[in-house]
Design a protein around this motif. Structure first.
Motif, PDB file in Angstrom:
ATOM      1  N   UNK A  45       0.844  -1.204   0.000  1.00  0.00           N
ATOM      2  CA  UNK A  45       0.000   0.000   0.000  1.00  0.00           C
ATOM      3  C   UNK A  45       0.875   1.249   0.000  1.00  0.00           C
ATOM      4  N   UNK A  46       1.881   1.258   0.851  1.00  0.00           N
ATOM      5  CA  UNK A  46       2.744   2.434   0.946  1.00  0.00           C
ATOM      6  C   UNK A  46       3.524   2.632  -0.347  1.00  0.00           C
ATOM      7  N   UNK A  47       4.042   1.539  -0.901  1.00  0.00           N
ATOM      8  CA  UNK A  47       4.851   1.651  -2.115  1.00  0.00           C
ATOM      9  C   UNK A  47       4.035   2.100  -3.323  1.00  0.00           C
ATOM     10  N   UNK A  48       2.766   1.701  -3.392  1.00  0.00           N
ATOM     11  CA  UNK A  48       1.961   2.017  -4.571  1.00  0.00           C
ATOM     12  C   UNK A  48       1.079   3.246  -4.403  1.00  0.00           C
ATOM     13  N   UNK A  49       0.728   3.610  -3.176  1.00  0.00           N
ATOM     14  CA  UNK A  49      -0.224   4.703  -2.965  1.00  0.00           C
ATOM     15  C   UNK A  49       0.407   5.974  -2.401  1.00  0.00           C
ATOM     16  N   UNK A  50       1.573   5.844  -1.790  1.00  0.00           N
ATOM     17  CA  UNK A  50       2.216   6.992  -1.152  1.00  0.00           C
ATOM     18  C   UNK A  50       3.554   7.269  -1.839  1.00  0.00           C
ATOM     19  N   UNK A  51       3.452   7.659  -3.099  1.00  0.00           N
ATOM     20  CA  UNK A  51       4.635   7.881  -3.932  1.00  0.00           C
ATOM     21  C   UNK A  51       4.897   9.373  -4.095  1.00  0.00           C
ATOM     22  N   UNK A  52       6.062   9.697  -4.579  1.00  0.00           N
ATOM     23  CA  UNK A  52       6.390  11.093  -4.863  1.00  0.00           C
ATOM     24  C   UNK A  52       5.423  11.645  -5.907  1.00  0.00           C
ATOM     25  N   UNK A  53       4.991  10.800  -6.845  1.00  0.00           N
ATOM     26  CA  UNK A  53       4.042  11.229  -7.862  1.00  0.00           C
ATOM     27  C   UNK A  53       2.712  11.642  -7.247  1.00  0.00           C
ATOM     28  N   UNK A  54       2.384  11.045  -6.110  1.00  0.00           N
ATOM     29  CA  UNK A  54       1.134  11.363  -5.425  1.00  0.00           C
ATOM     30  C   UNK A  54       1.314  12.400  -4.322  1.00  0.00           C
ATOM     31  N   UNK A  55       2.520  12.960  -4.203  1.00  0.00           N
ATOM     32  CA  UNK A  55       2.748  14.030  -3.244  1.00  0.00           C
ATOM     33  C   UNK A  55       3.222  13.576  -1.877  1.00  0.00           C
ATOM     34  N   UNK A  56       3.861  12.410  -1.811  1.00  0.00           N
ATOM     35  CA  UNK A  56       4.345  11.888  -0.530  1.00  0.00           C
ATOM     36  C   UNK A  56       5.794  11.454  -0.635  1.00  0.00           C
ATOM     37  N   UNK A  57       6.520  11.639   0.456  1.00  0.00           N
ATOM     38  CA  UNK A  57       7.850  11.054   0.611  1.00  0.00           C
ATOM     39  C   UNK A  57       7.740  10.010   1.709  1.00  0.00           C
ATOM     40  N   UNK A  58       8.369   8.887   1.510  1.00  0.00           N
ATOM     41  CA  UNK A  58       8.340   7.814   2.499  1.00  0.00           C
ATOM     42  C   UNK A  58       9.761   7.495   2.899  1.00  0.00           C
ATOM     43  N   UNK A  59       9.983   7.462   4.210  1.00  0.00           N
ATOM     44  CA  UNK A  59      11.280   7.082   4.755  1.00  0.00           C
ATOM     45  C   UNK A  59      11.034   5.977   5.758  1.00  0.00           C
ATOM     46  N   UNK A  60      11.979   5.063   5.857  1.00  0.00           N
ATOM     47  CA  UNK A  60      11.797   3.990   6.828  1.00  0.00           C
ATOM     48  C   UNK A  60      13.091   3.713   7.566  1.00  0.00           C
ATOM     49  N   UNK A  65      13.174  -0.673  16.824  1.00  0.00           N
ATOM     50  CA  UNK A  65      12.526   0.626  16.994  1.00  0.00           C
ATOM     51  C   UNK A  65      12.182   1.238  15.655  1.00  0.00           C
ATOM     52  N   UNK A  66      12.072   0.398  14.635  1.00  0.00           N
ATOM     53  CA  UNK A  66      11.868   0.892  13.278  1.00  0.00           C
ATOM     54  C   UNK A  66      10.506   1.508  13.068  1.00  0.00           C
ATOM     55  N   UNK A  67      10.417   2.304  12.065  1.00  0.00           N
ATOM     56  CA  UNK A  67       9.173   2.981  11.732  1.00  0.00           C
ATOM     57  C   UNK A  67       9.146   3.263  10.239  1.00  0.00           C
ATOM     58  N   UNK A  68       7.987   3.653   9.782  1.00  0.00           N
ATOM     59  CA  UNK A  68       7.834   4.165   8.426  1.00  0.00           C
ATOM     60  C   UNK A  68       7.267   5.566   8.579  1.00  0.00           C
ATOM     61  N   UNK A  69       7.942   6.535   7.993  1.00  0.00           N
ATOM     62  CA  UNK A  69       7.485   7.924   8.050  1.00  0.00           C
ATOM     63  C   UNK A  69       6.902   8.291   6.690  1.00  0.00           C
ATOM     64  N   UNK A  70       5.650   8.715   6.717  1.00  0.00           N
ATOM     65  CA  UNK A  70       4.981   9.191   5.503  1.00  0.00           C
ATOM     66  C   UNK A  70       4.852  10.694   5.644  1.00  0.00           C
ATOM     67  N   UNK A  71       5.388  11.398   4.662  1.00  0.00           N
ATOM     68  CA  UNK A  71       5.412  12.859   4.720  1.00  0.00           C
ATOM     69  C   UNK A  71       4.726  13.425   3.488  1.00  0.00           C
ATOM     70  N   UNK A  72       3.762  14.297   3.729  1.00  0.00           N
ATOM     71  CA  UNK A  72       3.100  14.982   2.618  1.00  0.00           C
ATOM     72  C   UNK A  72       3.995  16.140   2.208  1.00  0.00           C
ATOM     73  N   UNK A  73       4.200  16.292   0.911  1.00  0.00           N
ATOM     74  CA  UNK A  73       5.091  17.346   0.431  1.00  0.00           C
ATOM     75  C   UNK A  73       4.360  18.224  -0.572  1.00  0.00           C
ATOM     76  N   UNK A  74       4.762  19.475  -0.601  1.00  0.00           N
ATOM     77  CA  UNK A  74       4.254  20.390  -1.612  1.00  0.00           C
ATOM     78  C   UNK A  74       5.202  20.302  -2.788  1.00  0.00           C
ATOM     79  N   UNK A  75       4.678  19.897  -3.917  1.00  0.00           N
ATOM     80  CA  UNK A  75       5.529  19.573  -5.058  1.00  0.00           C
ATOM     81  C   UNK A  75       6.386  20.731  -5.545  1.00  0.00           C
ATOM     82  N   UNK A  85      10.839  14.242  -8.097  1.00  0.00           N
ATOM     83  CA  UNK A  85       9.741  13.849  -8.977  1.00  0.00           C
ATOM     84  C   UNK A  85      10.240  13.694 -10.408  1.00  0.00           C
ATOM     85  N   UNK A  86      11.025  14.649 -10.872  1.00  0.00           N
ATOM     86  CA  UNK A  86      11.579  14.573 -12.226  1.00  0.00           C
ATOM     87  C   UNK A  86      12.497  13.353 -12.355  1.00  0.00           C
TER      88      UNK A  86
END
Length: 155
Positions: A45-60, A65-75, A85-86
């Motif tokens: 879900x994260x890999x296909x729905x939360x992409x840079x193309x969709x306005x998100x950066x994902x870091x893990x 103590x691991x986590x996945x950080x989903x960050x909304x970005x202004x393009x 994105x380019x």
């Protein structure tokens, strides 16, 4: 009632907890347990729905103590995001991925509906019909990158 896939439900949940926040940190195993799915489903879900193309950066971060950080970005506010994105577009982009980028630009109020519609027409299979999908995807990428560069200099 609309039948939603588990991926749609997980995506909606993640967007809900993200809410108006700029970012959210989640634990993959906790989300997987909550929805009674395997952790790889959360990755999908994260890999296909939360992409840079969709306005998100994902870091893990992996490990206990691991986590996945989903960050909304202004393009267009952040040059690094636009460059990412380019770079993600590269030399070739499928029609669906290009349309996702245009949709995100519209949803983020970077472009108007009319501008988006014009971009979609220019990036469509019908407009780029060259009887070679590889060449078509390459042309689409060049056109889309040109659009993005033009938007960068306008804003």
């Amino acid at each position: 009632m609309e039948n939603k896939s588990i991926s749609d439900i997980i995506e909606a949940y993640l967007k809900e907890i993200l809410g108006d926040s700029a970012q959210v940190e989640i634990r993959r195993s906790e989300i997987a347990n909550q929805f009674d799915v395997v952790p790889s489903q959360i990755n999908y879900v994260i890999k296909t729905r939360f992409t840079i193309q969709n306005g998100y950066l994902v870091k893990s971060k992996r490990g206990g103590g691991g986590y996945i950080r989903i960050e909304r970005v202004n393009l267009l506010d952040d040059v690094n995001v636009l460059n990412s994105l380019i770079q993600a577009i590269g030399d070739s982009v499928r029609e669906r991925d290009a349309f996702d980028i245009v949709r995100t630009l519209y949803e983020e109020d970077v472009i108007t509906r009319r501008e988006g519609d014009l971009m979609l027409v220019a990036l469509s299979k019908q407009a780029l019909a060259v009887n070679d999908s590889k060449v078509e995807d390459q042309l689409r990428a060049r056109i889309l990158v040109s659009f993005l560069n033009r938007l960068r200099y306008e804003s």
